[in-house]
Design a protein around this motif. Structure first.
Motif, mmCIF file in Angstrom:
data_model
loop_
_atom_site.group_PDB
_atom_site.id
_atom_site.type_symbol
_atom_site.label_atom_id
_atom_site.label_comp_id
_atom_site.label_asym_id
_atom_site.label_seq_id
_atom_site.Cartn_x
_atom_site.Cartn_y
_atom_site.Cartn_z
ATOM 1 N N THR A 15 42.598 -22.216 -27.505
ATOM 2 C CA THR A 15 42.880 -20.789 -27.375
ATOM 3 C C THR A 15 41.997 -20.032 -28.352
ATOM 4 O OG1 THR A 15 45.193 -21.226 -26.789
ATOM 5 C CG2 THR A 15 44.645 -18.996 -27.533
ATOM 6 N N LEU A 16 41.170 -19.130 -27.826
ATOM 7 C CA LEU A 16 40.217 -18.388 -28.648
ATOM 8 C C LEU A 16 40.770 -17.012 -28.988
ATOM 9 C CD1 LEU A 16 37.377 -18.105 -29.917
ATOM 10 C CD2 LEU A 16 36.557 -17.355 -27.660
ATOM 11 N N VAL A 17 40.729 -16.670 -30.282
ATOM 12 C CA VAL A 17 41.240 -15.387 -30.758
ATOM 13 C C VAL A 17 40.150 -14.697 -31.566
ATOM 14 C CG1 VAL A 17 42.973 -14.247 -32.194
ATOM 15 C CG2 VAL A 17 43.595 -16.275 -30.864
ATOM 16 N N HIS A 18 39.976 -13.405 -31.328
ATOM 17 C CA HIS A 18 39.000 -12.625 -32.103
ATOM 18 C C HIS A 18 39.731 -11.878 -33.201
ATOM 19 C CE1 HIS A 18 36.044 -9.049 -32.452
ATOM 20 N NE2 HIS A 18 35.661 -10.044 -33.232
ATOM 21 N N GLY A 19 39.342 -12.114 -34.442
ATOM 22 C CA GLY A 19 39.962 -11.425 -35.561
ATOM 23 C C GLY A 19 39.715 -12.159 -36.851
ATOM 24 N N ASP A 20 40.320 -11.661 -37.921
ATOM 25 C CA ASP A 20 40.164 -12.243 -39.250
ATOM 26 C C ASP A 20 41.352 -13.154 -39.515
ATOM 27 O OD1 ASP A 20 39.984 -12.764 -42.035
ATOM 28 O OD2 ASP A 20 38.869 -10.906 -42.321
ATOM 29 N N ALA A 21 41.072 -14.415 -39.795
ATOM 30 C CA ALA A 21 42.145 -15.382 -40.008
ATOM 31 C C ALA A 21 43.050 -14.994 -41.177
ATOM 32 C CB ALA A 21 41.553 -16.776 -40.246
ATOM 33 N N ILE A 22 42.506 -14.315 -42.172
ATOM 34 C CA ILE A 22 43.322 -13.888 -43.312
ATOM 35 C C ILE A 22 44.480 -13.019 -42.843
ATOM 36 C CG2 ILE A 22 43.309 -12.508 -45.433
ATOM 37 C CD1 ILE A 22 40.427 -13.457 -45.872
ATOM 38 N N ASP A 23 44.231 -12.205 -41.836
ATOM 39 C CA ASP A 23 45.266 -11.318 -41.302
ATOM 40 C C ASP A 23 46.145 -11.997 -40.257
ATOM 41 O OD1 ASP A 23 44.172 -9.214 -42.835
ATOM 42 O OD2 ASP A 23 42.729 -8.760 -41.254
ATOM 43 N N LEU A 24 45.623 -12.991 -39.562
ATOM 44 C CA LEU A 24 46.317 -13.556 -38.403
ATOM 45 C C LEU A 24 47.148 -14.803 -38.693
ATOM 46 C CD1 LEU A 24 43.423 -13.254 -35.781
ATOM 47 C CD2 LEU A 24 45.414 -11.765 -36.023
ATOM 48 N N LEU A 25 46.797 -15.555 -39.730
ATOM 49 C CA LEU A 25 47.429 -16.861 -39.941
ATOM 50 C C LEU A 25 48.943 -16.775 -40.116
ATOM 51 C CD1 LEU A 25 44.838 -18.696 -42.221
ATOM 52 C CD2 LEU A 25 45.660 -19.450 -39.979
ATOM 53 N N ALA A 26 49.408 -15.792 -40.847
ATOM 54 C CA ALA A 26 50.845 -15.705 -41.130
ATOM 55 C C ALA A 26 51.672 -15.598 -39.858
ATOM 56 C CB ALA A 26 51.131 -14.517 -42.045
ATOM 57 N N GLY A 27 51.129 -14.968 -38.833
ATOM 58 C CA GLY A 27 51.869 -14.812 -37.582
ATOM 59 C C GLY A 27 51.784 -15.998 -36.653
ATOM 60 N N LEU A 28 50.968 -16.998 -36.985
ATOM 61 C CA LEU A 28 50.787 -18.149 -36.103
ATOM 62 C C LEU A 28 51.612 -19.356 -36.520
ATOM 63 C CD1 LEU A 28 46.903 -17.931 -35.623
ATOM 64 C CD2 LEU A 28 48.685 -17.271 -33.986
ATOM 65 N N ALA A 29 51.915 -19.482 -37.803
ATOM 66 C CA ALA A 29 52.720 -20.583 -38.338
ATOM 67 C C ALA A 29 52.293 -21.947 -37.810
ATOM 68 C CB ALA A 29 54.198 -20.338 -38.040
ATOM 69 N N PRO A 30 51.023 -22.307 -37.937
ATOM 70 C CA PRO A 30 50.572 -23.608 -37.432
ATOM 71 C C PRO A 30 51.019 -24.751 -38.337
ATOM 72 C CG PRO A 30 48.816 -22.548 -38.639
ATOM 73 C CD PRO A 30 49.962 -21.570 -38.623
ATOM 74 N N GLU A 31 50.990 -25.955 -37.795
ATOM 75 C CA GLU A 31 51.261 -27.123 -38.626
ATOM 76 C C GLU A 31 50.065 -27.423 -39.524
ATOM 77 O OE1 GLU A 31 53.982 -30.229 -36.453
ATOM 78 O OE2 GLU A 31 52.526 -29.443 -34.993
ATOM 79 N N VAL A 32 48.870 -27.292 -38.971
ATOM 80 C CA VAL A 32 47.644 -27.608 -39.712
ATOM 81 C C VAL A 32 46.672 -26.443 -39.590
ATOM 82 C CG1 VAL A 32 45.667 -29.187 -39.889
ATOM 83 C CG2 VAL A 32 47.932 -30.080 -39.263
ATOM 84 N N VAL A 33 46.025 -26.110 -40.699
ATOM 85 C CA VAL A 33 44.945 -25.118 -40.683
ATOM 86 C C VAL A 33 43.670 -25.802 -41.151
ATOM 87 C CG1 VAL A 33 44.055 -22.941 -41.571
ATOM 88 C CG2 VAL A 33 46.505 -23.185 -41.121
ATOM 89 N N LEU A 34 42.624 -25.701 -40.350
ATOM 90 C CA LEU A 34 41.309 -26.212 -40.697
ATOM 91 C C LEU A 34 40.450 -25.039 -41.156
ATOM 92 C CD1 LEU A 34 39.044 -28.383 -40.712
ATOM 93 C CD2 LEU A 34 38.678 -27.856 -38.286
ATOM 94 N N VAL A 35 39.858 -25.161 -42.335
ATOM 95 C CA VAL A 35 39.014 -24.107 -42.889
ATOM 96 C C VAL A 35 37.631 -24.693 -43.144
ATOM 97 C CG1 VAL A 35 38.685 -22.463 -44.778
ATOM 98 C CG2 VAL A 35 41.002 -22.970 -43.961
ATOM 99 N N ASP A 36 36.621 -24.094 -42.532
ATOM 100 C CA ASP A 36 35.238 -24.550 -42.686
ATOM 101 C C ASP A 36 34.376 -23.326 -42.986
ATOM 102 O OD1 ASP A 36 32.798 -25.819 -42.603
ATOM 103 O OD2 ASP A 36 32.801 -26.148 -40.433
ATOM 104 N N PRO A 37 34.414 -22.847 -44.245
ATOM 105 C CA PRO A 37 33.626 -21.655 -44.580
ATOM 106 C C PRO A 37 32.133 -21.947 -44.470
ATOM 107 C CG PRO A 37 35.176 -22.255 -46.346
ATOM 108 C CD PRO A 37 35.092 -23.416 -45.406
ATOM 109 N N MET A 38 31.344 -20.882 -44.430
ATOM 110 C CA MET A 38 29.900 -21.063 -44.468
ATOM 111 C C MET A 38 29.555 -21.731 -45.786
ATOM 112 S SD MET A 38 27.260 -20.776 -42.613
ATOM 113 C CE MET A 38 27.808 -19.629 -41.340
#
Length: 204
Positions: free
Chosen positions: A104-127
């Protein structure tokens, strides 16, 4: 034969041909470092948010293993390229359609969106930090850097991920790079040849 991408999109992403398609056809499984870091083992299929979708390769690999993956991308250009690549893959055949059905593709800033998704795992791969001229990254990643720039808010993103993830946060980072300033020590690490996965367990 892979369907050609939209020529108006500046970033080239292809899930069917090239290295990504080869990775699928080669049958890479849950023993790979990324899968192990995200907790895909012994039948476990956690819900995953790829907070920095980029080229979408990691999300595709995890979805190919059966995980439900939400990709968050804040760059409009990269989001458009991902949407185009996912559409082409979905039309390629039934196997790819099934994999795309778990992405599922979402356009936006993860900093703002993560709290509303409550995932089990978050993968972060910054530049990742710039490499020396003797070890330049591949052209696709240089093109991506040209479009999205650096990630000066990586520490803020990690804080948001640690607050949102119900089980763990996985930080993908160059093997010998210094840690992100201010970030706590990971619970454990899984190292590949050039990349390490810093795993931060958040579950009680």
């Amino acid at each position: 034969m892979a369907e050609p991408q939209d020529p108006h999109i500046p970033i080239a992403i292809d899930f069917v041909g090239g290295a990504v398609g080869f990775r699928l056809r080669s049958g890479e499984g849950r023993g790979q470092p990324l899968a192990r870091a995200c907790g895909l083992g012994k039948g476990a299929l956690p819900t995953i948010v790829d907070a920095t979708a980029g080229m979408g390769r990691d999300a595709f690999f995890l979805a190919a293993l059966g995980a439900e993956v939400t990709l968050i991308e804040r760059s409009p250009e990269v989001h458009a390229a991902l949407a185009d690549a996912m559409g082409r893959a979905r039309r390629h055949d039934a196997e790819y359609a099934a994999i795309m059905g778990r992405m599922t593709l979402v356009h936006g800033d993860a900093i703002d969106l993560l709290a509303g998704l409550a995932p089990e795992v978050v993968l972060v791969d910054p530049m990742h930090p710039e490499r020396s001229k003797s070890a330049l990254v591949k052209k696709q990643m240089r093109d991506l850097r040209d479009v999205v720039g650096t990630d000066p808010d990586a520490a803020e993103l990690m804080a948001a991920a640690l607050a949102a993830a119900r089980r763990r946060v996985v930080l993908k980072w160059p093997l010998r790079a210094a840690p992100i300033p201010g970030l706590r020590k990971p619970s454990h690490q899984i190292a590949g040849k050039t990349i390490r996965y810093d795993v931060f367990v958040t579950a009680a």
